[in-house]
Design a protein around this motif. Structure first.
Motif, PDB file in Angstrom:
ATOM      1  N   PRO A 357      17.529  49.411 -35.105  1.00 32.69           N
ATOM      2  CA  PRO A 357      17.125  47.917 -35.625  1.00 32.69           C
ATOM      3  C   PRO A 357      15.272  47.911 -35.749  1.00 32.69           C
ATOM      4  O   PRO A 357      14.920  49.182 -35.004  1.00 32.69           O
ATOM      5  CB  PRO A 357      18.144  47.037 -34.929  1.00 32.69           C
ATOM      6  N   VAL A 358      15.428  47.313 -36.358  1.00 31.22           N
ATOM      7  CA  VAL A 358      13.582  46.949 -36.474  1.00 31.22           C
ATOM      8  C   VAL A 358      13.248  45.692 -37.690  1.00 31.22           C
ATOM      9  O   VAL A 358      14.076  45.801 -37.733  1.00 31.22           O
ATOM     10  CB  VAL A 358      13.065  48.293 -37.310  1.00 31.22           C
ATOM     11  N   TYR A 359      12.088  45.144 -36.958  1.00 33.06           N
ATOM     12  CA  TYR A 359      12.051  43.890 -37.626  1.00 33.06           C
ATOM     13  C   TYR A 359      10.648  43.857 -38.074  1.00 33.06           C
ATOM     14  O   TYR A 359       9.499  44.977 -37.588  1.00 33.06           O
ATOM     15  CB  TYR A 359      12.481  42.821 -36.899  1.00 33.06           C
ATOM     16  N   ASN A 360      10.061  42.849 -39.344  1.00 29.51           N
ATOM     17  CA  ASN A 360       8.671  42.851 -39.212  1.00 29.51           C
ATOM     18  C   ASN A 360       8.624  41.624 -39.572  1.00 29.51           C
ATOM     19  O   ASN A 360       9.594  40.727 -40.557  1.00 29.51           O
ATOM     20  CB  ASN A 360       8.436  43.779 -40.769  1.00 29.51           C
ATOM     21  N   ASP A 361       7.692  40.775 -39.147  1.00 28.08           N
ATOM     22  CA  ASP A 361       7.345  39.672 -39.377  1.00 28.08           C
ATOM     23  C   ASP A 361       6.486  39.247 -40.291  1.00 28.08           C
ATOM     24  O   ASP A 361       4.915  40.234 -40.674  1.00 28.08           O
ATOM     25  CB  ASP A 361       6.114  39.109 -37.697  1.00 28.08           C
ATOM     26  N   TYR A 362       6.226  38.705 -40.796  1.00 24.36           N
ATOM     27  CA  TYR A 362       5.706  38.250 -42.064  1.00 24.36           C
ATOM     28  C   TYR A 362       4.653  36.973 -41.629  1.00 24.36           C
ATOM     29  O   TYR A 362       5.429  36.142 -42.222  1.00 24.36           O
ATOM     30  CB  TYR A 362       5.771  38.219 -43.554  1.00 24.36           C
ATOM     31  N   VAL A 363       3.297  36.212 -42.254  1.00 29.16           N
ATOM     32  CA  VAL A 363       2.950  34.871 -41.966  1.00 29.16           C
ATOM     33  C   VAL A 363       2.127  34.814 -43.542  1.00 29.16           C
ATOM     34  O   VAL A 363       1.238  35.437 -44.302  1.00 29.16           O
ATOM     35  CB  VAL A 363       1.432  35.325 -41.055  1.00 29.16           C
ATOM     36  N   VAL A 364       2.877  33.820 -43.771  1.00 26.65           N
ATOM     37  CA  VAL A 364       2.614  33.137 -45.918  1.00 26.65           C
ATOM     38  C   VAL A 364       2.491  31.464 -45.567  1.00 26.65           C
ATOM     39  O   VAL A 364       3.304  30.842 -44.739  1.00 26.65           O
ATOM     40  CB  VAL A 364       4.076  33.078 -45.779  1.00 26.65           C
ATOM     41  N   ALA A 365       1.531  31.325 -46.260  1.00 28.08           N
ATOM     42  CA  ALA A 365       1.076  30.337 -46.651  1.00 28.08           C
ATOM     43  C   ALA A 365       1.642  29.900 -47.832  1.00 28.08           C
ATOM     44  O   ALA A 365       1.293  30.240 -48.339  1.00 28.08           O
ATOM     45  CB  ALA A 365      -1.002  30.327 -46.643  1.00 28.08           C
ATOM     46  N   VAL A 366       2.115  28.563 -47.730  1.00 28.42           N
ATOM     47  CA  VAL A 366       2.276  27.558 -48.629  1.00 28.42           C
ATOM     48  C   VAL A 366       1.480  26.742 -49.109  1.00 28.42           C
ATOM     49  O   VAL A 366       1.633  25.560 -48.133  1.00 28.42           O
ATOM     50  CB  VAL A 366       3.409  27.071 -48.482  1.00 28.42           C
ATOM     51  N   ASP A 367       0.714  26.632 -49.880  1.00 23.90           N
ATOM     52  CA  ASP A 367      -0.992  25.969 -50.024  1.00 23.90           C
ATOM     53  C   ASP A 367       0.150  24.619 -50.686  1.00 23.90           C
ATOM     54  O   ASP A 367       0.830  24.500 -51.747  1.00 23.90           O
ATOM     55  CB  ASP A 367      -2.223  26.502 -51.284  1.00 23.90           C
ATOM     56  N   GLY A 368      -0.986  23.387 -50.766  1.00 29.17           N
ATOM     57  CA  GLY A 368      -0.551  22.260 -51.494  1.00 29.17           C
ATOM     58  C   GLY A 368      -0.893  21.082 -50.601  1.00 29.17           C
ATOM     59  O   GLY A 368      -1.065  21.644 -49.099  1.00 29.17           O
ATOM     60  N   ALA A 369      -0.711  20.249 -50.883  1.00 30.04           N
ATOM     61  CA  ALA A 369      -0.660  18.645 -49.758  1.00 30.04           C
ATOM     62  C   ALA A 369       0.145  18.504 -49.015  1.00 30.04           C
ATOM     63  O   ALA A 369       1.356  18.920 -49.655  1.00 30.04           O
ATOM     64  CB  ALA A 369      -1.021  17.749 -50.643  1.00 30.04           C
TER      65      ALA A 369
END
Length: 415
Positions: A357-369
């Protein structure tokens, strides 16, 4: 010869160590408002908060009362939802606990208590220096298909080895109050979600700057999916009592993919220890399959999130198809929203073989008010530029967490 034997023994010890599920140092479950110990239908033991060491001395400025729900929906488990502790003013539980990251789960049942109007209950919840819930309404936040629900957070307890959990009514009405039905606190490994450094398997999607998910942050769990398999209950997690939901209702479009399953021994290791996710997550997956014109479709999932926050997205992979025997045989691209999050993804190569098994992490910005719902779409598409043997993609599991804003808050409007 001796060196070879020692090396093999060290490798075996590494595998055996990685295969041991996590045993949390702290497991606390309070059935709030109850007076006796109890066992919930999922076989977990609960203790009453009444008379417990976690309750503060009751004063005029720190008062509470207990109540049973005026109505009990037959679909709602009595424990811990039948009883509640009611707070007319600010109230703090204090938990002596080991330092480190914890799951903090808050259990709510949308019902009237002793004639109190649930629609007038609005309150804040704070812990570990973060506002977890702000002007929160259980009535407005309860899912349409269930009046009971759990809010799960990840918080870090510092060297004080104390976690204060504070409830504060937020309206001036004399009828306003805060309440809670159940509290659960479970320790987790130090590096499971809060790494403290830029992890080599973390990607900041669409940004050039760095981002660290460290112990100063709080997270709220939004989604945890077993992709291509059945839901996994808390007793079949890896010791932390996480729930893994089936992914069917999040699939987008007509390409549902195939759901292969293979009963094999998952080869956990030091990079992906056994506590990362249950074996069943890695034994099931969703693939595009050989019957589709795969270059004309994405295999996609759609999730509702709030704008104005960053999100930690974790994707779990494990290559187990018999036909895959080497590198560059199944390769694909991961999209999150309109951005390429990862490419080329060759799970066999990245993990170092099959059944690993392997996993990957992603940080995602969801812009807006803050206050607007947005769709986050995760899509997989075959990567053909390396001329892989198969035109295909795979996914085993998804976890999505909201990260606190710059002011330390996780609060969003009631929906």
């Amino acid at each position: 010869m001796g060196l070879i034997v020692i090396t093999l023994l060290l490798q075996l010890c590494s595998i055996l160590t990685a295969a041991i599920a996590y045993k949390p140092a702290d497991v606390i479950r309070l059935d709030c408002g109850a007076i006796d110990n109890s066992i919930s239908p999922d076989k977990r033991p609960w203790i009453p908060d009444t008379g417990s060491k976690f309750m503060p001395p009751l004063t005029s400025n720190n008062s509470s009362s207990v109540s049973k729900a005026d109505q009990q929906n037959p679909s709602v488990d009595q424990i811990p939802y039948l009883t509640a502790r009611i707070f007319p003013s600010q109230f703090t539980y204090t938990f002596p606990i080991s330092s480190g990251p914890k799951f903090l789960r808050l259990y709510f049942y949308s019902a009237n208590y002793s004639g109190r109007d649930i629609t007038k209950s609005f309150f804040n919840v704070s812990a570990a220096g973060h506002t977890l819930l702000g002007n929160f309404s259980v009535f407005l936040s309860a899912p349409a298909n269930s009046p009971s629900f759990v809010k799960e957070f990840v918080v870090h307890v510092g060297n004080s080895q104390t976690l204060d959990l504070t409830f504060t009514p937020t309206t001036s009405s004399v009828d306003s109050y805060a309440f809670i039905n159940g509290i659960e606190i479970v320790s987790m490994p130090d590096n499971l979600y809060l790494t403290g450094v830029n992890s080599p398997n973390t990607t900041l999607v669409g940004k050039k700057s760095s981002f660290i998910v460290d112990t100063s942050m709080a997270l709220e769990t939004l989604y945890r999916l077993n992709v291509g398999g059945q839901s996994i209950d808390v007793q079949n997690d890896t010791g932390m009592f996480r729930r893994w939901e089936n992914d069917n209702r999040y699939l987008k479009g007509n390409l549902l993919g195939k759901e292969p399953f293979l009963d094999f021994k998952v080869l956990y290791n030091n990079k992906t220890p056994a506590y990362t996710a249950p074996e069943y997550v890695y034994r099931t997956q969703r693939v595009m399959g050989p019957d589709q014109n795969n270059l004309q479709f994405n295999m996609s999932w759609i999730f509702s999130v709030d704008s104005g926050f960053n999100y930690l997205v974790r994707l779990h992979f494990c290559e187990f198809i018999i036909d895959i025997e080497g590198n560059n045989q199944r390769v694909f691209t991961v999209y999150i929203g309109d951005e390429i999050a990862d490419k080329p993804v060759d799970v066999f190569k990245r993990a170092g073989g099959k059944f690993i098994p392997v996993y990957n992490d992603y940080v995602v910005a969801v812009d807006g008010a803050i206050g607007r719902k947005r769709d986050m779409v995760i899509s997989l598409f075959p990567y053909i530029y390396s001329r892989p043997l198969f035109v295909d993609a795979l996914l085993n599991g998804v976890e999505i967490f909201r990260l606190n804003a710059s002011d330390g808050s996780l609060t969003v409007p009631n929906y």
